[in-house]
Design a protein around this motif. Structure first.
Motif, PDB file in Angstrom:
ATOM      1  N   PRO A   6       0.547  -1.197  -0.121  1.00  0.00           N
ATOM      2  CA  PRO A   6      -0.420  -0.253  -0.423  1.00  0.00           C
ATOM      3  C   PRO A   6       1.787   1.351   0.107  1.00  0.00           C
ATOM      4  CG  PRO A   6      -0.862  -1.312   1.576  1.00  0.00           C
ATOM      5  CD  PRO A   6       0.225  -1.507   0.894  1.00  0.00           C
ATOM      6  N   GLY A   8      -6.394   5.614   2.743  1.00  0.00           N
ATOM      7  CA  GLY A   8      -5.397   5.212   3.697  1.00  0.00           C
ATOM      8  C   GLY A   8      -6.092   6.043   4.807  1.00  0.00           C
ATOM      9  N   ALA A   9      -7.258   6.543   4.693  1.00  0.00           N
ATOM     10  CA  ALA A   9      -8.317   7.124   5.663  1.00  0.00           C
ATOM     11  C   ALA A   9      -8.303   6.323   6.822  1.00  0.00           C
ATOM     12  CB  ALA A   9      -8.164   8.822   5.223  1.00  0.00           C
ATOM     13  N   SER A  10      -9.642   5.971   5.575  1.00  0.00           N
ATOM     14  CA  SER A  10     -11.010   4.779   6.311  1.00  0.00           C
ATOM     15  C   SER A  10      -9.834   3.576   6.925  1.00  0.00           C
ATOM     16  CB  SER A  10     -11.363   4.804   4.956  1.00  0.00           C
ATOM     17  OG  SER A  10     -10.592   3.285   4.046  1.00  0.00           O
ATOM     18  N   ARG A  11      -8.772   2.986   7.079  1.00  0.00           N
ATOM     19  CA  ARG A  11      -8.347   2.181   7.692  1.00  0.00           C
ATOM     20  C   ARG A  11      -8.280   1.980   8.727  1.00  0.00           C
ATOM     21  NH1 ARG A  11      -5.028  -1.300   4.304  1.00  0.00           N
ATOM     22  NH2 ARG A  11      -5.141  -1.337   2.218  1.00  0.00           N
ATOM     23  N   HIS A  25      -0.614   4.496   6.502  1.00  0.00           N
ATOM     24  CA  HIS A  25      -1.421   3.985   5.172  1.00  0.00           C
ATOM     25  C   HIS A  25      -2.756   3.774   6.301  1.00  0.00           C
ATOM     26  CE1 HIS A  25       0.099   0.446   5.260  1.00  0.00           C
ATOM     27  NE2 HIS A  25      -0.462   0.122   5.296  1.00  0.00           N
ATOM     28  N   LEU A  39      -4.749   9.780  10.654  1.00  0.00           N
ATOM     29  CA  LEU A  39      -3.467   9.383  10.565  1.00  0.00           C
ATOM     30  C   LEU A  39      -1.741   9.603  10.999  1.00  0.00           C
ATOM     31  CD1 LEU A  39      -3.835   9.411   6.598  1.00  0.00           C
ATOM     32  CD2 LEU A  39      -4.011   7.443   8.135  1.00  0.00           C
TER      33      LEU A  39
END
Lengths: 267, 376
Positions: free
Chosen positions: A185, A264-267, B89, B130
């Motif tokens: 990723p 990325g943000a939703s992980r 990520h 993040l």
């Protein structure tokens, strides 16, 4: 069963005719180029150019996954602990980045033919063998694309800190899982701009395959230009089609870029 | 939780040795700090414990299990990296839960562990961010949280505070110490900052050039260093060293002649010494007292100041002892006005003076307050 197959075939032909962007019911040439050199059917060159466009797109799209896969494997080999693998990767990228694309295409097109003919002769098969221009083009472009792609991916690998691999190992992930879930990723995000650049080059490099007889945009517009003596018009059409591909690619890439950020943000 | 035992751990890269047979026993629930200068092998040793590096020889035992040849994920350890190694990520929540998803835990269990760790480290408001949206201190806490959720037998920390600013470092140091008390976990912590080591550790292992120089409680290392290296490494500013010669040897006392200091009688075990032997005498900067405040039994020293640095609560004076070329640092409490070329009279309590063998650098044995002898 064969009845179903022919029915599906007919349905596909109907759907593709309706949605054909050039000569379909709402196609560009059908709507705006009737009674011109770009008309569809026997009176113009619209359907030939439309077919060439599809061949170009198909060739580029078929080459991309092969090139990416080979490139990824070469990038892995280039970072291997094994010296022979590293050396093989270096030789591969040096050769295919060093040779002109056209020369690579000729070597694959004619060389593959000779090689396969000899291999088949060795097992007693004497028939004359001819390599499909599309297949040869796909292989040649995949070699070139993968050699550049390997370099892009290698620098992306180097941009990922060693701690990322170790953190994966420390929480009990296997090397494969670490690669798939942790490294890949990040690799995609880092390598995306470089790969986008290579994709744009690949779209343009498909034009080279016309020299071995593939009926792509360049070949079809070239034939039309010679027959009609309207070279400027048809090469201008070719320019427009390549620019359309570039614009469509940019839009698609924008979506991919936003998707990777969102993912990325939703992980 | 579990203890950790290293038995004759050797690490070589080709013919180049990094660790020379390290023996170390960490008790269950103990906080052990590995210190030493850059390149001494402390990070390599930690990585060997983690399983990120293999041993060339030797054994690693966690609890009762020999883990020498086990994969990192099977050792029951959790590591906090110097770079934090958060997955960029993934959100904080995902960073914390990611390692648990590999185990056969239900979503409820995972969420519970993540929530508990987040509460413990006060990072609940950060769970949906993040890593790039976090400050250094917040990233540090997330990295620690990722270790906590695994509920490991041993926590390993690789210079976790080196990327933080000074104030945050002090704060995080306290947080890690409190966390240790709260979890009662076995922790092995690598740093090159001996202030960190002195304030956090139950015991400190001092490494140098791949050798374990000394392993003991912080104050034991400070008061009774095993050798000249440990004496110089532990304590800030560094201990002052002066070359000298033994002039008189008794069972409980030796007399050393040092340029500028004259004859200095030091209460150490003289059984391994001989007259005429070269020795090094060591005095810590904070063991110099102004003559006016020092008892008559102290050894008298005349000191010529070059310059001083005052930080309000303490003053560092740099200069040389009269009759000696060796640079000396003196640490005085409070603000003391000192000008260049001032001659200052100091006293040093003989019991606070250390003596080291000239060749081996080993310390002469000293007696504790209770009379027991500490041999190096």
């Amino acid at each position: 069963m064969s009845g179903l197959a022919s029915a599906l075939d007919a349905l596909w032909a109907f759907v593709s005719h309706i949605f054909d962007p050039f000569c379909g019911s709402v196609g560009v040439f059908s709507l705006f180029a009737n009674n011109t050199l770009l008309a569809c059917g026997d009176s113009g060159w619209g359907d030939e150019i439309g077919f060439g466009f599809k061949v170009t797109v198909t060739l580029a799209c078929a080459t991309l996954p092969i090139g990416l896969t080979i490139g990824f494997l070469i990038a892995l080999a280039a970072q291997s602990q094994e010296k022979p693998l590293r050396r093989a990767a270096a030789i591969y990228t040096t050769i295919f980045r060093g040779l002109p694309e056209l020369l690579t295409l000729f070597i694959v097109y004619y060389g593959l033919q000779i090689f396969l003919q000899a291999a088949l002769a060795a097992i007693g098969f004497q028939e004359r063998l001819e390599i499909n221009a599309f297949f040869a083009g796909m292989i040649a472009l995949a070699f070139v694309f993968s050699s550049y792609c390997a370099e892009v991916l290698q620098s992306a690998f180097k941009a990922i800190p060693n701690g990322q691999y170790e953190a994966g190992a420390a929480i009990g992930l296997s090397k494969t899982k670490t690669m798939l879930l942790v490294i890949l990723p990040q690799l995609i995000r880092i390598a995306l701009p470089g790969i986008v650049n290579l994709w744009m080059n690949l779209l343009k490099d498909t034009a080279l395959v016309s020299v071995v007889g593939l009926t792509d945009i360049i070949r079809q517009t070239g034939i039309a230009a010679r027959v009609t003596k309207e070279a400027f018009l048809f090469y201008l059409i070719a320019c427009a089609l390549y620019l359309v591909l570039a614009v469509l690619s940019s839009i698609a890439i924008g979506f991919i870029d936003r998707w990777t950020k969102r993912a990325g943000a939703s992980r | 939780m579990a203890g950790l035992t290293l038995q004759s751990v050797v690490k070589q890269y080709g013919a180049h040795p990094i660790l020379h047979g390290i023996d170390l026993a960490v008790n269950d629930g103990e906080f052990v700090v590995l210190v030493g200068p850059s390149g001494c092998g402390k990070s390599t040793l930690l990585r060997i414990i983690a399983g990120l590096e293999t041993t060339s020889k030797g054994q690693i035992v966690i609890g009762d299990e020999d883990v020498t040849h086990l994969q990192p994920g099977d050792r029951g350890i959790a590591m906090v990296f110097q770079s934090y190694a958060l997955y960029p990520h993934m959100t904080v929540r995902k960073n914390l839960s990611f390692g648990l998803e590999n185990l056969s835990l239900s979503k409820q269990e995972i969420d519970g562990k993540v929530a508990e760790a987040a509460r413990m480290l006060a990072i609940e408001p950060l769970l949906d961010r993040l890593p790039k949206q976090l400050s250094g201190g917040q990233r540090q806490r997330v990295a620690i949280g990722r270790a906590i959720v695994r509920d490991p037998k041993i926590f390993l920390f690789d210079e976790p505070l080196s990327n933080l600013d000074a104030a945050l470092r002090v704060q995080t140091r306290g947080e890690i110490s409190r966390l240790h008390k709260r979890l009662g976990a076995t922790m092995v912590y690598v740093t090159h900052d001996q202030i960190e080591a002195m304030t956090m550790a139950d015991r400190i292992a001092v490494l140098n050039g791949g050798n374990l120089e000394q392993f003991g409680a912080p104050l034991e290392l400070f008061d009774f260093p095993a050798n000249k290296f440990v004496a110089g490494f532990i304590g800030s500013p560094q201990m002052n060293f002066y070359e000298g010669t033994l002039r008189q040897v008794e069972a409980e006392k030796v007399t050393v002649e040092v340029a500028g200091l004259g004859l200095v009688a030091v209460p150490v075990d003289g059984s391994t010494a001989s007259v005429g032997q070269s020795v090094t005498l060591g005095i810590r900067p904070n063991h110099f007292h102004l003559r006016a405040q020092s008892p008559a039994s102290d050894h008298k020293i005349s000191f010529r100041a070059d310059y001083s640095e005052s930080v309000g609560t303490e003053t560092y004076v740099y200069g040389k002892i009269e009759g000696s070329d060796t640079s000396t640092i003196v640490h005085l409490s409070g603000h003391v006005a000192v000008d260049e070329n001032d001659l200052i009279e100091f006293g040093v309590t003989p019991a606070n003076i250390h003596i080291f063998h000239g060749e081996s650098g080993l310390s002469f044995a000293k007696r504790r307050a209770d009379g027991s002898l500490i041999a190096p």
